[in-house]
Motif scaffolding. Structure first.
Motif, short mmCIF file in Angstrom:
data_model
loop_
_atom_site.label_atom_id
_atom_site.label_comp_id
_atom_site.label_asym_id
_atom_site.label_seq_id
_atom_site.Cartn_x
_atom_site.Cartn_y
_atom_site.Cartn_z
N UNK A 56 -0.54 -0.85 -92.15
CA UNK A 56 -1.25 -1.97 -92.78
C UNK A 56 -2.76 -1.76 -92.79
N UNK A 57 -3.31 -1.26 -91.69
CA UNK A 57 -4.74 -1.00 -91.63
C UNK A 57 -5.17 0.01 -92.69
N UNK A 58 -4.37 1.06 -92.84
CA UNK A 58 -4.76 2.16 -93.72
C UNK A 58 -4.41 1.94 -95.19
N UNK A 59 -3.54 0.94 -95.46
CA UNK A 59 -3.10 0.78 -96.84
C UNK A 59 -3.22 -0.63 -97.40
N UNK A 60 -3.35 -1.64 -96.55
CA UNK A 60 -3.36 -3.02 -97.04
C UNK A 60 -4.57 -3.82 -96.55
N UNK A 61 -4.72 -3.92 -95.22
CA UNK A 61 -5.70 -4.85 -94.65
C UNK A 61 -7.14 -4.50 -95.00
N UNK A 62 -7.45 -3.20 -95.03
CA UNK A 62 -8.83 -2.82 -95.37
C UNK A 62 -9.18 -3.26 -96.78
N UNK A 63 -8.19 -3.20 -97.69
CA UNK A 63 -8.43 -3.59 -99.07
C UNK A 63 -8.50 -5.11 -99.20
N UNK A 64 -7.63 -5.82 -98.48
CA UNK A 64 -7.63 -7.28 -98.51
C UNK A 64 -8.97 -7.84 -98.03
N UNK A 65 -9.51 -7.27 -96.95
CA UNK A 65 -10.77 -7.75 -96.38
C UNK A 65 -12.01 -7.19 -97.07
N UNK A 66 -11.84 -6.11 -97.83
CA UNK A 66 -12.99 -5.51 -98.49
C UNK A 66 -14.00 -4.95 -97.51
N UNK A 67 -13.50 -4.24 -96.48
CA UNK A 67 -14.39 -3.75 -95.43
C UNK A 67 -15.26 -2.59 -95.93
N UNK A 68 -16.35 -2.38 -95.21
CA UNK A 68 -17.25 -1.26 -95.51
C UNK A 68 -17.11 -0.13 -94.51
N UNK A 69 -16.49 -0.41 -93.35
CA UNK A 69 -16.35 0.62 -92.31
C UNK A 69 -15.11 0.36 -91.49
N UNK A 70 -14.63 1.42 -90.84
CA UNK A 70 -13.53 1.29 -89.89
C UNK A 70 -13.97 1.96 -88.59
N UNK A 71 -13.81 1.27 -87.48
CA UNK A 71 -14.19 1.78 -86.17
C UNK A 71 -12.93 2.28 -85.49
#
Length: 327
Positions: A260-275
């Protein structure tokens, strides 16, 4: 084109997984289409790349990377204190990571743990103590260099922000729970210090925190934190799940959360970075996210060899507990 290919791969994988699990193409279609519609309707567009890059790579023109003092540099000074912020600035950090918590009377303070026991001379949950009680504690009491720093008060979030702005340090706000409270407290600070949005990142392991932050302040740079096997990991040799089935179910949830982090949630939230924890980062991993317009920041990078690798090979920012020595 990459985004479209990414989405097609993600939804195809989900469809196949559901088909295998339910043996029903109709159910798989319904779930996949529902997820697609949900994300399309409620997703946040990411910030413009140049805006995010200005915050995440403020020294890029000089060939540098963001060196983030974790909790203000917990090895060098008492963590999450004004003294730690000053020490981080003196020791060459370009940013600091600060942990937000809330007292029983709703004051935003700096504290990583749910209790004050580990870092202060007090005891009890942060959210059960009033600010006046926490203010009397010594935040340097348990630190290895407590004699140098004498008594350090637990600072409010606003005091810490003012100290960081004074030293021109980028801030990573680490938010645990309480998305409503956190979004409200940060919104107040962004209104009071308009330039803060150009020198800060809001980060959390909880996607709901990031999503709420984007709702409240759509122009703030945000980051998801991710640690593989976070739910099922064994800490200090002790299984945290109590039983074999608990461990198995947690492992399954970890796999789903990773996907989910790598394929869904990052896109849903529109994040600029991943820690991400340093053990999970490679050049390929950095490139994977770069193609999606997302910066990778590693944690916790504490040896000179690791720091050199991040600065000269991966060329990405990193969190460290110690700025001057290995720890």
């Amino acid at each position: 084109m990459l985004q479209m290919g990414d989405e097609l791969m993600s939804y195809s994988s989900l469809f196949l997984l559901v088909v295998l699990g339910t043996r029903s193409a109709a159910v798989a279609c319904a779930l996949t289409v529902s997820l697609y519609v949900f994300i399309t309707m409620f997703r946040f567009a990411p910030l413009a790349p140049e805006q995010a890059r200005a915050v995440l790579r403020p020294q890029a023109s000089l060939g540098g990377v963001l060196v983030v003092a974790l909790r203000g540099g917990s090895h060098d000074a008492p963590e999450n204190t004004l003294a730690a912020i000053r020490e981080a600035s003196r020791n060459g950090a370009s940013a600091v990571q600060l942990d937000m918590s809330f007292t029983a009377d709703g004051v935003a303070v700096l504290m990583h743990d749910e209790t004050v026991d580990r870092t202060t001379n007090g005891s009890g949950p942060v959210n059960k103590l009033r600010f006046a009680q926490i203010r009397k504690l010594d935040a340097a009491a348990q630190h290895r260099r407590k004699d140098k720093f004498s008594v350090e008060m637990v600072p409010t979030l606003q005091e810490a922000v003012e100290e960081c702005l004074k030293h021109q340090l980028t801030i990573f706000f680490g938010v645990g729970g309480d998305p409503e409270k956190a979004a409200s407290a940060l919104h107040h600070l962004y209104k009071k210090y308009p330039g803060l949005k150009n020198s800060s990142i809001v980060s959390s392991f909880e996607p709901k925190v990031i999503y709420k932050m984007r709702q409240t302040n759509p122009n703030v740079v945000t980051a998801l934190s991710h640690q593989p096997w976070r739910l099922s990991q064994v800490e200090n040799g002790v299984d945290q799940n109590g039983s074999k089935w608990g461990q198995i179910s947690s492992a399954v949830l970890d796999v789903l959360l990773d996907w989910a982090h790598h394929h869904v949630l990052w896109r849903l939230c529109g994040i600029s970075a991943i820690l991400v924890h340093k053990d999970s980062i490679s050049l390929d991993y950095v490139q994977f996210w770069a193609k999606r317009g997302v910066e990778v920041v590693g944690w916790t990078v504490n040896s000179a060899v690791e720091k050199d690798f991040y600065q000269n090979v991966l060329k990405i920012g990193y969190f460290t507990e110690c700025l001057l020595e290995d720890c």
